[in-house]
Design a protein around this motif. Sequence first.
Motif, short mmCIF file in Angstrom:
data_model
loop_
_atom_site.label_atom_id
_atom_site.label_comp_id
_atom_site.label_asym_id
_atom_site.label_seq_id
_atom_site.Cartn_x
_atom_site.Cartn_y
_atom_site.Cartn_z
N MET A 1 1.23 -0.93 0.18
CA MET A 1 0.05 -0.23 0.16
C MET A 1 1.42 1.10 0.24
SD MET A 1 -2.83 0.83 2.80
CE MET A 1 -3.33 2.12 3.43
N ASN A 2 0.62 2.09 -0.67
CA ASN A 2 1.38 2.85 -1.21
C ASN A 2 1.02 4.61 -0.47
OD1 ASN A 2 3.49 1.92 -2.42
ND2 ASN A 2 2.73 2.76 -4.49
N PRO A 3 1.72 5.42 0.26
CA PRO A 3 1.24 6.34 1.04
C PRO A 3 0.17 7.50 -0.26
CG PRO A 3 3.33 7.12 1.56
CD PRO A 3 3.06 4.94 0.13
N SER A 4 -0.67 7.83 -0.23
CA SER A 4 -1.12 8.84 -1.19
C SER A 4 -0.12 10.32 -0.95
CB SER A 4 -2.45 9.25 -0.38
OG SER A 4 -2.64 10.06 0.48
N ASP A 5 -0.57 11.35 -1.79
CA ASP A 5 -0.42 12.43 -1.08
C ASP A 5 -0.29 13.29 0.38
OD1 ASP A 5 1.33 12.09 -4.00
OD2 ASP A 5 -0.25 13.46 -4.90
N LYS A 6 -1.80 13.64 0.33
CA LYS A 6 -1.64 13.58 1.31
C LYS A 6 -0.46 12.94 2.71
CE LYS A 6 -6.28 15.60 4.14
NZ LYS A 6 -7.84 14.58 3.77
N GLN A 7 -1.33 12.20 2.91
CA GLN A 7 -0.02 11.27 3.75
C GLN A 7 1.08 11.41 3.64
OE1 GLN A 7 -1.23 7.68 2.97
NE2 GLN A 7 -2.71 7.20 5.10
N ARG A 8 1.97 11.75 2.55
CA ARG A 8 3.07 12.11 2.66
C ARG A 8 3.23 13.74 2.87
NH1 ARG A 8 3.35 9.88 -3.07
NH2 ARG A 8 3.74 7.81 -3.29
N ARG A 9 2.23 14.45 2.70
CA ARG A 9 2.72 16.15 3.07
C ARG A 9 2.35 16.26 4.46
NH1 ARG A 9 -2.03 18.03 0.68
NH2 ARG A 9 -2.31 17.06 -0.79
N TYR A 10 1.44 15.15 5.41
CA TYR A 10 1.41 15.06 6.94
C TYR A 10 2.93 14.62 7.27
CZ TYR A 10 0.14 12.92 10.96
OH TYR A 10 -0.29 13.03 12.70
N TRP A 11 3.60 13.69 6.72
CA TRP A 11 4.35 13.08 7.60
C TRP A 11 6.18 14.13 6.69
CZ3 TRP A 11 6.38 10.50 10.48
CH2 TRP A 11 7.27 9.40 10.65
N ARG A 12 5.82 14.92 6.03
CA ARG A 12 7.07 15.99 5.33
C ARG A 12 6.32 16.45 6.59
NH1 ARG A 12 6.21 17.09 0.05
NH2 ARG A 12 5.08 15.41 -0.36
N LYS A 13 5.52 17.95 7.26
CA LYS A 13 4.99 18.16 8.07
C LYS A 13 5.55 18.07 9.17
CE LYS A 13 1.64 20.90 5.32
NZ LYS A 13 0.83 21.60 5.22
N THR A 14 5.74 17.16 9.46
CA THR A 14 5.32 16.02 11.23
C THR A 14 7.28 16.20 10.97
OG1 THR A 14 3.68 14.95 10.91
CG2 THR A 14 5.51 13.97 12.72
N LEU A 15 8.28 15.70 10.47
CA LEU A 15 8.73 15.10 10.36
C LEU A 15 9.95 16.95 10.38
CD1 LEU A 15 10.05 12.80 7.35
CD2 LEU A 15 10.32 12.78 10.06
N TRP A 16 9.08 18.32 9.25
CA TRP A 16 9.51 19.47 10.07
C TRP A 16 9.63 20.02 11.07
CZ3 TRP A 16 7.95 24.27 10.63
CH2 TRP A 16 9.15 25.15 10.56
N LEU A 17 8.37 19.50 11.51
CA LEU A 17 8.02 20.41 13.38
C LEU A 17 9.36 19.79 13.68
CD1 LEU A 17 6.18 21.99 15.32
CD2 LEU A 17 4.12 20.11 14.72
N THR A 18 9.00 18.12 14.00
CA THR A 18 10.19 17.32 15.11
C THR A 18 11.66 18.25 14.53
OG1 THR A 18 8.62 15.56 14.67
CG2 THR A 18 10.59 15.16 15.81
N ALA A 19 11.81 18.15 13.99
CA ALA A 19 13.61 18.22 13.94
C ALA A 19 13.59 19.87 13.79
CB ALA A 19 13.87 18.47 12.06
N ALA A 20 12.99 20.52 13.39
CA ALA A 20 13.00 22.64 14.28
C ALA A 20 12.87 22.08 15.62
CB ALA A 20 11.66 23.65 13.11
N LEU A 21 12.08 21.26 16.34
CA LEU A 21 11.55 21.61 17.69
C LEU A 21 13.56 20.70 18.58
CD1 LEU A 21 7.48 20.77 18.49
CD2 LEU A 21 9.31 23.05 18.69
N LEU A 22 13.88 20.04 17.33
CA LEU A 22 14.85 18.90 18.57
C LEU A 22 15.66 19.99 18.33
CD1 LEU A 22 15.05 15.74 17.18
CD2 LEU A 22 14.89 16.63 19.06
N LEU A 23 15.90 21.07 16.89
CA LEU A 23 17.15 21.87 17.16
C LEU A 23 16.35 22.73 18.13
CD1 LEU A 23 19.64 23.71 15.84
CD2 LEU A 23 17.19 25.14 14.44
N VAL A 24 15.77 23.60 18.17
CA VAL A 24 15.44 24.52 19.53
C VAL A 24 16.23 23.29 21.40
CG1 VAL A 24 14.01 25.45 21.28
CG2 VAL A 24 13.85 25.60 18.87
N TRP A 25 15.85 22.39 20.92
CA TRP A 25 16.35 21.28 22.12
C TRP A 25 17.78 21.30 22.40
CZ3 TRP A 25 18.95 16.72 22.01
CH2 TRP A 25 18.64 16.36 23.24
N PHE A 26 17.99 21.46 20.73
CA PHE A 26 19.98 21.88 21.27
C PHE A 26 20.05 22.61 21.86
CE2 PHE A 26 23.62 21.92 18.84
CZ PHE A 26 24.41 20.61 18.95
#
Length: 86
Positions: A1-26
């Motif tokens: 089962m391939n993820p849809s474009d909407k799921q890919r955008r969701y996952w990209r935004k989730t990764l971006w948010l996590t990376a930004a908050l990890l940068l603040v933590w660091f």
Amino acid sequence: MNPSDKQRRYWRKTLWLTAALLLVWFLVSFVATYFARDLSFTFFGWPFSFWLGAQGGPLIYGLIIGFYAWAMHRLDVAHDQDEIDD
């Protein structure tokens, strides 16, 4: 089962948010500690490095957790990912 474009955008935004908050933590955890001797100005009556270690760091960590929960809830609702699977 391939993820849809909407799921890919969701996952990209989730990764971006996590990376930004990890940068603040660091930055708060390691960069501020590394430059603690250079941070010798007074903040709320205390040396800034002491205040950051005693009050600011834990306060910022709490804010990171609260912001992550708030932002992920908004992201879940925006991408219809807030449904609970049975």
